[in-house]
Design an enzyme around this catalytic site. Sequence first.
Site, short mmCIF file in Angstrom:
data_model
loop_
_atom_site.label_atom_id
_atom_site.label_comp_id
_atom_site.label_asym_id
_atom_site.label_seq_id
_atom_site.Cartn_x
_atom_site.Cartn_y
_atom_site.Cartn_z
CB CYS A 48 -0.96 0.00 1.18
SG CYS A 48 -0.16 -0.05 2.80
CG HIS A 317 -4.03 0.76 4.57
ND1 HIS A 317 -3.43 -0.12 3.69
CD2 HIS A 317 -5.11 1.26 3.91
CE1 HIS A 317 -4.12 -0.16 2.57
NE2 HIS A 317 -5.14 0.68 2.68
#
Length: 370
Positions: A48, A317
């Site tokens: 990510c 994230h």
Amino acid sequence: MEILMTVSRIASICTMGANASALEKEIGPEQFPVNEHYFGLVNFGNTCYCNSVLQALYFCRPFREKVLAYKSQPRKKENLLTCLSDLFHSIATQKKKVGVIPPKKFITRLRKENELFDNYMQQDAHEFLNYLLNTIADILQEERKQEKQNGRIPNGNIDNENNNNTPDPTWVHEIFQGTLTNETRCLTCETISSKDEDFLDLSVDVEQNTSITHCLRGFSNTETLCSEYKYYCEECRSKQEAHKRMKVKKLPMILALHLKRFKYMDQLHRYTKLSYRVVFPLELRLFNTSGDATNPDRMYDLVAVVVHCGSGPNRGHYIAIVKSHDFWLLFDDDIVEKIDAQAIEEFYGLTSDISKNSESGYILFYQSRD
């Protein structure tokens, strides 16, 4: 671990079509920009950090155009830039308007070239951005050097390069490079000395309930050099107290601002996240410019933000929010959603209880209007 990841990926793929069609309906056929594509990127376990930066760079139009132009040049030996140009070209030439692409070739090359990214741990998006831009610049400079040696382009400044060890700037530098001037004023003789240094992005400290303008002012605050940190003045020929400050001398086409949200805490023996609320405007003008700055009144528009979600650097994230034409999109790996401009405020950070998980702006990309 591998089985769980595979199951997760299959489940994710099942929802991709629904997400894509929903996005297309929400934008509407009449409003959908001509020759534009919105494609999510598959996450290969921990990528990510990479996906969010690639999406942000794709929507920095000058960068995208240069990468796509590189694709049209004679085929070269595979490197990180050829893999990036293949990925961007794949997105830009899709028949569908929205969808998902696996950036497998790029990730494989990245992991092969740099062992820092060759694992399944969470990586730092800013470190990746730095590595990517510098690697692309190195590739372009090496190719230019080879072309000169092979006589395919005029010698130009080749002698100048050899003498000064300063290669010609590449389009990476033309887009992202700015110049800082480090001014030091001796408090005894008032002599001012200055030294310039180039940057591809600016890293600024963050404080609670502030703004990007405040952070940039802090970046250029006057610092007093005294005691054991005294400055050696060439005029006085001795160490003297002095004032020192950094100002922007050359403003880049695209200003990449890195918010230093990760701080090492001695008592915890680890880095922790500063989830402070830092407002970043949709329009920005720099006020910490030097007196001899070129284009000191240059106006910038926010075009992309890499957002960190979570409470620490090694977990959490990354997502990206980007501006495309007149609307905003959120890219969360393979998921793409349209969002309101007002929703950007949700990514400023937290006003209190900053130890909580937060979704906060980490890297900001501002593009100049001229």
